[in-house]
Design a protein around this motif. Structure first.
Motif, PDB file in Angstrom:
ATOM      1  N   LYS A 228       0.806  -1.232   0.000  1.00 28.05           N
ATOM      2  CA  LYS A 228       0.000   0.000   0.000  1.00 28.05           C
ATOM      3  C   LYS A 228       0.831   1.269   0.000  1.00 28.05           C
ATOM      4  CE  LYS A 228      -1.892   1.705   3.828  1.00 28.05           C
ATOM      5  NZ  LYS A 228      -0.841   2.553   4.418  1.00 28.05           N
TER       6      LYS A 228
ATOM      7  N   ASP B 293       2.432  18.345   0.043  1.00 26.97           N
ATOM      8  CA  ASP B 293       3.229  19.477  -0.462  1.00 26.97           C
ATOM      9  C   ASP B 293       3.916  19.182  -1.793  1.00 26.97           C
ATOM     10  OD1 ASP B 293       4.678  17.614   1.086  1.00 26.97           O
ATOM     11  OD2 ASP B 293       6.234  19.058   1.624  1.00 26.97           O
TER      12      ASP B 293
ATOM     13  N   LEU C  68      11.941   9.865   5.691  1.00 28.31           N
ATOM     14  CA  LEU C  68      10.780   8.999   5.474  1.00 28.31           C
ATOM     15  C   LEU C  68      10.768   8.406   4.068  1.00 28.31           C
ATOM     16  CD1 LEU C  68       8.109  11.284   7.180  1.00 28.31           C
ATOM     17  CD2 LEU C  68       9.084   9.173   8.093  1.00 28.31           C
TER      18      LEU C  68
ATOM     19  N   ASN D 143      10.180  10.521  -3.749  1.00 28.47           N
ATOM     20  CA  ASN D 143      11.131   9.414  -3.718  1.00 28.47           C
ATOM     21  C   ASN D 143      10.337   8.107  -3.597  1.00 28.47           C
ATOM     22  OD1 ASN D 143      13.098   7.543  -3.133  1.00 28.47           O
ATOM     23  ND2 ASN D 143      14.199   8.869  -1.704  1.00 28.47           N
TER      24      ASN D 143
ATOM     25  N   HIS E 126       6.007   6.768   5.007  1.00 29.85           N
ATOM     26  CA  HIS E 126       5.660   8.193   4.933  1.00 29.85           C
ATOM     27  C   HIS E 126       4.177   8.382   4.655  1.00 29.85           C
ATOM     28  CE1 HIS E 126       5.445   7.773   0.578  1.00 29.85           C
ATOM     29  NE2 HIS E 126       6.637   7.174   0.607  1.00 29.85           N
ATOM     30  N   GLY E 127       3.747   9.630   4.735  1.00 33.19           N
ATOM     31  CA  GLY E 127       2.362   9.964   4.446  1.00 33.19           C
ATOM     32  C   GLY E 127       2.178  10.336   2.987  1.00 33.19           C
ATOM     33  N   THR E 128       1.097  11.064   2.729  1.00 32.76           N
ATOM     34  CA  THR E 128       0.720  11.360   1.340  1.00 32.76           C
ATOM     35  C   THR E 128       1.495  12.546   0.752  1.00 32.76           C
ATOM     36  OG1 THR E 128      -1.043  12.817   2.145  1.00 32.76           O
ATOM     37  CG2 THR E 128      -1.621  10.511   1.772  1.00 32.76           C
ATOM     38  N   ALA E 129       2.324  13.179   1.588  1.00 30.11           N
ATOM     39  CA  ALA E 129       3.162  14.312   1.157  1.00 30.11           C
ATOM     40  C   ALA E 129       2.393  15.312   0.288  1.00 30.11           C
ATOM     41  CB  ALA E 129       4.423  13.811   0.434  1.00 30.11           C
TER      42      ALA E 129
ATOM     43  N   ASN F  78      -5.547   3.387   8.190  1.00 25.81           N
ATOM     44  CA  ASN F  78      -4.417   2.517   8.542  1.00 25.81           C
ATOM     45  C   ASN F  78      -4.701   1.720   9.802  1.00 25.81           C
ATOM     46  OD1 ASN F  78      -2.540   3.207   6.432  1.00 25.81           O
ATOM     47  ND2 ASN F  78      -2.466   5.233   7.379  1.00 25.81           N
TER      48      ASN F  78
ATOM     49  N   PRO G  78       0.617   5.527   0.824  1.00 19.66           N
ATOM     50  CA  PRO G  78       0.071   6.239   1.985  1.00 19.66           C
ATOM     51  C   PRO G  78      -1.402   6.577   1.805  1.00 19.66           C
ATOM     52  CG  PRO G  78       1.382   7.707   0.614  1.00 19.66           C
ATOM     53  CD  PRO G  78       1.560   6.337   0.038  1.00 19.66           C
ATOM     54  N   LEU G  79      -2.113   6.598   2.910  1.00 13.50           N
ATOM     55  CA  LEU G  79      -3.548   6.870   2.870  1.00 13.50           C
ATOM     56  C   LEU G  79      -3.889   8.096   3.691  1.00 13.50           C
ATOM     57  CD1 LEU G  79      -4.940   3.263   3.469  1.00 13.50           C
ATOM     58  CD2 LEU G  79      -4.494   4.419   1.295  1.00 13.50           C
TER      59      LEU G  79
ATOM     60  N   GLU H 155       4.170  -1.482   3.418  1.00 12.04           N
ATOM     61  CA  GLU H 155       3.762  -0.092   3.158  1.00 12.04           C
ATOM     62  C   GLU H 155       4.893   0.917   3.336  1.00 12.04           C
ATOM     63  OE1 GLU H 155       1.036   1.659   5.882  1.00 12.04           O
ATOM     64  OE2 GLU H 155       2.061   0.925   7.655  1.00 12.04           O
TER      65      GLU H 155
END
Ligand code: NAI
Length: 332
Positions: free
Chosen positions: A67, A265, A241, A273, A260-263, A82, A69-70, A257
């Motif tokens: 998965k 920004d 991350l 990455n 990191h998160g959904t970034a 999550n 990030p959600l 998974e």
């Protein structure tokens, strides 16, 4: 034989980094057949939930998931996607190996640390009440059964991998019952593994010592909240991350998974990455026993990082996700 794997692309940079991962695995000849499944904010409009039952069913059928990030929409009454995934499928072990990577320069060299996190209880059990106007009570749940289960998994994992020392981190001086039970379970189960060194340490002391010298630790065992926070800190020791993989493992099912998160920004800009998801996918291939493919892909990643020509922005470079991915595929 092909492994059928549920793929949740996720939100934000999720589709970008999972697509990159699928391309690399295809180029490496990994015998995988993907089954797309919805999750996160993208699933809410269509299914009314960030973790639809259909997705849980798909993972239960395939026993393997990957998965991105959600995002859980805030303030709309949804349980975290999550947390739902981990609890519903009983993925009790959060597994986060943290390694220094060639060519990724940080103040620390030779880090090789495993962070293990109890994934189902603690404050993340999601039991909160407003007991009076302006007074909220959030319950920290800690059962001996869950403490023993994660401790057993930790010691078995260490025995299979030849790891030598484990530190159980807690705040038992302040939360003596809940954290004390976790530490007791650790030592009780650990008594069956006399050849593995054991220690326990207050979690604030751990944070300080990790920043001073992470190489003094081998494997860390933590409850859910401490594990969530400290595993991000550990990722920061080796480049952030974007380069740290993760897995949620249960008795019969495992979901791999990005940590990191959904970034938001950088989402949609093609500069994320993809390594965190790609390395997580390699953990999955290792889990099913495809060690040769893992070694080949790792070698290609390490070569690209060492040469330094293609790096994403988080590692100080200017390469796009696609350029970095293509460079890995070229090496393969
Ligand atoms: P984040 O991890 O999305 O971003 C933190 C910082 O790291 C940002 O500057 C971001 O650009 C950078 N970053 C993260 N991944 C990167 C990558 N692969 N390449 C380059 N840079 C990267 O954390 P944040 O901002 O706290 O959370 C954003 C959303 O993600 C929230 O909705 C949160 O709930 C969700 N989230 C989901 C997780 C999951 O699905 N496992 C884990 C953590 C957060």
């Amino acid at each position: 034989m092909k492994y059928r794997v549920t793929l949740i692309q996720g939100d934000g940079i999720g589709p970008e980094v999972t697509r990159a991962t699928c391309r690399v695995l295809a180029a490496a000849g990994a015998p995988i057949e993907w089954e797309d499944a919805p999750g996160g904010a993208a699933a809410v409009a269509q299914y009314g939930s960030p973790m639809p039952q259909e997705t849980l069913d798909s993972i239960q059928r395939n026993r393997l998931g990957l998965k991105g990030p959600l995002e859980t929409p805030k303030g709309r009454g949804f349980r975290s996607a999550n947390v739902t995934l981990r609890q519903e499928l009983n993925l009790f072990c959060g597994y986060r190996p943290v390694r220094s990577l060639p060519g990724v320069h940080t103040p620390y060299q030779g880090v090789d640390l495993v962070v293990l996190r109890e994934n189902t209880e603690d404050l993340y059990a999601g039991i909160e009440h407003e007991i009076g106007r302006g007074t909220i009570m959030s319950l920290k749940v800690s059962t001996a059964a869950a403490g023993e289960r994660i401790a057993r998994w930790a010691f078995e994992h260490m025995r299979n991998r030849g790891r030598r020392h484990i530190t159980c981190c807690h705040k038992a001086q302040v939360v003596p019952l809940a954290d004390g039970a976790f530490v007791d379970a650790f030592y009780e189960i650990g008594a069956g593994y006399p050849f593995i060194g054991k220690a326990d340490l207050p979690v604030d002391n751990l944070a300080f010592q990790l920043a001073q010298d992470p190489n003094q630790f081998d494997t860390l065992l933590l409850q859910n909240l401490y594990g969530d926070i400290l595993s991000d800190l550990a990722a920061g020791l080796v480049g952030g991350l974007g380069v740290a993989p993760g897995a949620n493992i249960g008795d019969r099912i495992a979901v791999f998974e990005a940590v990191h998160g959904t970034a938001p920004d950088i989402a949609g800009q093609g500069k994320a990455n993809p390594l965190s998801v790609l390395l997580s996918a390699l953990l999955m291939l290792e889990y099913v026993g495809e060690a040769k493919i893992v070694q080949r892909v790792e070698r290609a990643i390490f070569d690209v990082l060492e040469q330094g020509r293609y790096r994403t922005g988080d590692l100080g470079g200017t390469a796009t996700t696609d350029q970095f991915t293509d460079a890995i595929i070229d090496k393969l």
